[in-house]
Write a protein that holds these residues in place. Structure first.
Motif, PDB file in Angstrom:
ATOM      1  N   VAL A  20       0.835  -1.208   0.000  1.00 13.21           N
ATOM      2  CA  VAL A  20       0.000   0.000   0.000  1.00 13.21           C
ATOM      3  C   VAL A  20       0.870   1.259   0.000  1.00 13.21           C
ATOM      4  O   VAL A  20       0.629   2.196  -0.756  1.00 13.21           O
ATOM      5  CB  VAL A  20      -0.975  -0.004   1.199  1.00 13.21           C
ATOM      6  N   LEU A  21       1.905   1.284   0.846  1.00 13.81           N
ATOM      7  CA  LEU A  21       2.796   2.443   0.899  1.00 13.81           C
ATOM      8  C   LEU A  21       3.556   2.610  -0.415  1.00 13.81           C
ATOM      9  O   LEU A  21       3.704   3.732  -0.920  1.00 13.81           O
ATOM     10  CB  LEU A  21       3.774   2.320   2.065  1.00 13.81           C
ATOM     11  N   ALA A  22       4.036   1.517  -0.991  1.00 14.35           N
ATOM     12  CA  ALA A  22       4.779   1.575  -2.245  1.00 14.35           C
ATOM     13  C   ALA A  22       3.902   2.096  -3.385  1.00 14.35           C
ATOM     14  O   ALA A  22       4.321   2.958  -4.163  1.00 14.35           O
ATOM     15  CB  ALA A  22       5.335   0.191  -2.596  1.00 14.35           C
ATOM     16  N   TYR A  52      11.153  -4.489   0.334  1.00 16.81           N
ATOM     17  CA  TYR A  52      11.412  -4.143  -1.062  1.00 16.81           C
ATOM     18  C   TYR A  52      10.198  -4.588  -1.858  1.00 16.81           C
ATOM     19  O   TYR A  52       9.780  -5.747  -1.779  1.00 16.81           O
ATOM     20  CB  TYR A  52      12.656  -4.869  -1.592  1.00 16.81           C
ATOM     21  N   VAL A  53       9.617  -3.661  -2.616  1.00 19.22           N
ATOM     22  CA  VAL A  53       8.439  -3.980  -3.422  1.00 19.22           C
ATOM     23  C   VAL A  53       8.725  -3.546  -4.857  1.00 19.22           C
ATOM     24  O   VAL A  53       9.096  -2.391  -5.101  1.00 19.22           O
ATOM     25  CB  VAL A  53       7.174  -3.259  -2.889  1.00 19.22           C
ATOM     26  N   ALA A  54       8.566  -4.477  -5.793  1.00 19.75           N
ATOM     27  CA  ALA A  54       8.726  -4.170  -7.218  1.00 19.75           C
ATOM     28  C   ALA A  54       7.329  -3.950  -7.797  1.00 19.75           C
ATOM     29  O   ALA A  54       6.435  -4.779  -7.622  1.00 19.75           O
ATOM     30  CB  ALA A  54       9.429  -5.312  -7.932  1.00 19.75           C
ATOM     31  N   ASP A  67      11.489   1.450   5.028  1.00 27.93           N
ATOM     32  CA  ASP A  67      11.876   1.125   6.397  1.00 27.93           C
ATOM     33  C   ASP A  67      10.636   0.628   7.122  1.00 27.93           C
ATOM     34  O   ASP A  67       9.643   1.353   7.228  1.00 27.93           O
ATOM     35  CB  ASP A  67      12.433   2.371   7.076  1.00 27.93           C
ATOM     36  N   SER A  68      10.667  -0.613   7.618  1.00 36.43           N
ATOM     37  CA  SER A  68       9.476  -1.203   8.242  1.00 36.43           C
ATOM     38  C   SER A  68       9.167  -0.618   9.610  1.00 36.43           C
ATOM     39  O   SER A  68       8.027  -0.632  10.054  1.00 36.43           O
ATOM     40  CB  SER A  68       9.608  -2.721   8.345  1.00 36.43           C
ATOM     41  N   VAL A  69      10.180  -0.100  10.308  1.00 34.92           N
ATOM     42  CA  VAL A  69       9.961   0.475  11.642  1.00 34.92           C
ATOM     43  C   VAL A  69       9.373   1.879  11.530  1.00 34.92           C
ATOM     44  O   VAL A  69       8.387   2.210  12.177  1.00 34.92           O
ATOM     45  CB  VAL A  69      11.268   0.499  12.464  1.00 34.92           C
ATOM     46  N   LEU A  70       9.972   2.705  10.687  1.00 32.16           N
ATOM     47  CA  LEU A  70       9.495   4.072  10.530  1.00 32.16           C
ATOM     48  C   LEU A  70       8.278   4.177   9.610  1.00 32.16           C
ATOM     49  O   LEU A  70       7.546   5.151   9.666  1.00 32.16           O
ATOM     50  CB  LEU A  70      10.620   4.967   9.994  1.00 32.16           C
ATOM     51  N   GLY A  71       8.096   3.184   8.742  1.00 28.10           N
ATOM     52  CA  GLY A  71       6.978   3.206   7.807  1.00 28.10           C
ATOM     53  C   GLY A  71       7.159   4.259   6.733  1.00 28.10           C
ATOM     54  O   GLY A  71       6.194   4.903   6.330  1.00 28.10           O
ATOM     55  N   THR A  72       8.401   4.443   6.271  1.00 28.00           N
ATOM     56  CA  THR A  72       8.689   5.459   5.260  1.00 28.00           C
ATOM     57  C   THR A  72       9.405   4.842   4.060  1.00 28.00           C
ATOM     58  O   THR A  72      10.067   3.820   4.175  1.00 28.00           O
ATOM     59  CB  THR A  72       9.586   6.574   5.826  1.00 28.00           C
ATOM     60  N   ILE A  73       9.275   5.519   2.937  1.00 32.58           N
ATOM     61  CA  ILE A  73       9.986   5.118   1.724  1.00 32.58           C
ATOM     62  C   ILE A  73      11.403   5.656   1.809  1.00 32.58           C
ATOM     63  O   ILE A  73      11.607   6.845   2.049  1.00 32.58           O
ATOM     64  CB  ILE A  73       9.271   5.643   0.467  1.00 32.58           C
ATOM     65  N   ILE A  74      12.381   4.772   1.634  1.00 28.51           N
ATOM     66  CA  ILE A  74      13.780   5.167   1.654  1.00 28.51           C
ATOM     67  C   ILE A  74      14.233   5.561   0.254  1.00 28.51           C
ATOM     68  O   ILE A  74      14.904   6.569   0.067  1.00 28.51           O
ATOM     69  CB  ILE A  74      14.666   4.017   2.184  1.00 28.51           C
ATOM     70  N   GLU A  75      13.847   4.748  -0.739  1.00 26.01           N
ATOM     71  CA  GLU A  75      14.332   4.980  -2.101  1.00 26.01           C
ATOM     72  C   GLU A  75      13.363   4.392  -3.108  1.00 26.01           C
ATOM     73  O   GLU A  75      12.781   3.338  -2.893  1.00 26.01           O
ATOM     74  CB  GLU A  75      15.710   4.323  -2.268  1.00 26.01           C
ATOM     75  N   ILE A  76      13.214   5.092  -4.230  1.00 26.29           N
ATOM     76  CA  ILE A  76      12.466   4.580  -5.385  1.00 26.29           C
ATOM     77  C   ILE A  76      13.452   4.528  -6.533  1.00 26.29           C
ATOM     78  O   ILE A  76      14.004   5.552  -6.937  1.00 26.29           O
ATOM     79  CB  ILE A  76      11.266   5.484  -5.756  1.00 26.29           C
ATOM     80  N   ARG A  77      13.717   3.304  -7.011  1.00 27.63           N
ATOM     81  CA  ARG A  77      14.650   3.103  -8.130  1.00 27.63           C
ATOM     82  C   ARG A  77      13.880   2.598  -9.332  1.00 27.63           C
ATOM     83  O   ARG A  77      13.314   1.500  -9.308  1.00 27.63           O
ATOM     84  CB  ARG A  77      15.721   2.076  -7.770  1.00 27.63           C
ATOM     85  N   GLU A  78      13.871   3.365 -10.396  1.00 28.32           N
ATOM     86  CA  GLU A  78      13.217   2.920 -11.616  1.00 28.32           C
ATOM     87  C   GLU A  78      14.170   1.983 -12.360  1.00 28.32           C
ATOM     88  O   GLU A  78      15.368   2.253 -12.457  1.00 28.32           O
ATOM     89  CB  GLU A  78      12.862   4.125 -12.499  1.00 28.32           C
ATOM     90  N   ILE A  79      13.631   0.871 -12.846  1.00 23.79           N
ATOM     91  CA  ILE A  79      14.464  -0.114 -13.554  1.00 23.79           C
ATOM     92  C   ILE A  79      13.966  -0.308 -14.970  1.00 23.79           C
ATOM     93  O   ILE A  79      12.876   0.054 -15.301  1.00 23.79           O
ATOM     94  CB  ILE A  79      14.512  -1.477 -12.813  1.00 23.79           C
TER      95      ILE A  79
END
Length: 79
Positions: A20-22, A52-54, A67-79
């Motif tokens: 959901v967050l991703a 990690y969610v693709a 980050d599962s503890v903070l519930g925040t997105i660390i990085e979005i990498r487009e592939i």
């Protein structure tokens, strides 16, 4: 003294929470409707406590690290 990551309550406890967050992050960053985003793969890293969610939409794909503890997105990498 703060508890270690293993003792802290995680905000992203389940795979569904991470997805959901991703999806929300991709929808906001790339101006895409959430129903057009497909989950390709999910993985939880036990050592770091990160999800990690693709995801895929249109002809694009991205890997979202959270980050599962903070519930925040660390990085979005487009592939």
């Amino acid at each position: 003294m703060s508890p270690g990551i293993g003792l802290m309550k995680r905000r992203l406890e389940k795979e569904r929470d991470a997805i959901v967050l991703a999806v929300s992050g991709i929808a906001k960053k790339y101006d895409v409707l959430p129903e057009n985003i497909k989950t390709l793969e999910t993985k939880y890293h036990n050592d770091s406590g990160d999800w990690y969610v693709a995801l895929g939409w249109e002809e694009r794909k991205a890997v979202i690290q959270m980050d599962s503890v903070l519930g925040t997105i660390i990085e979005i990498r487009e592939i």
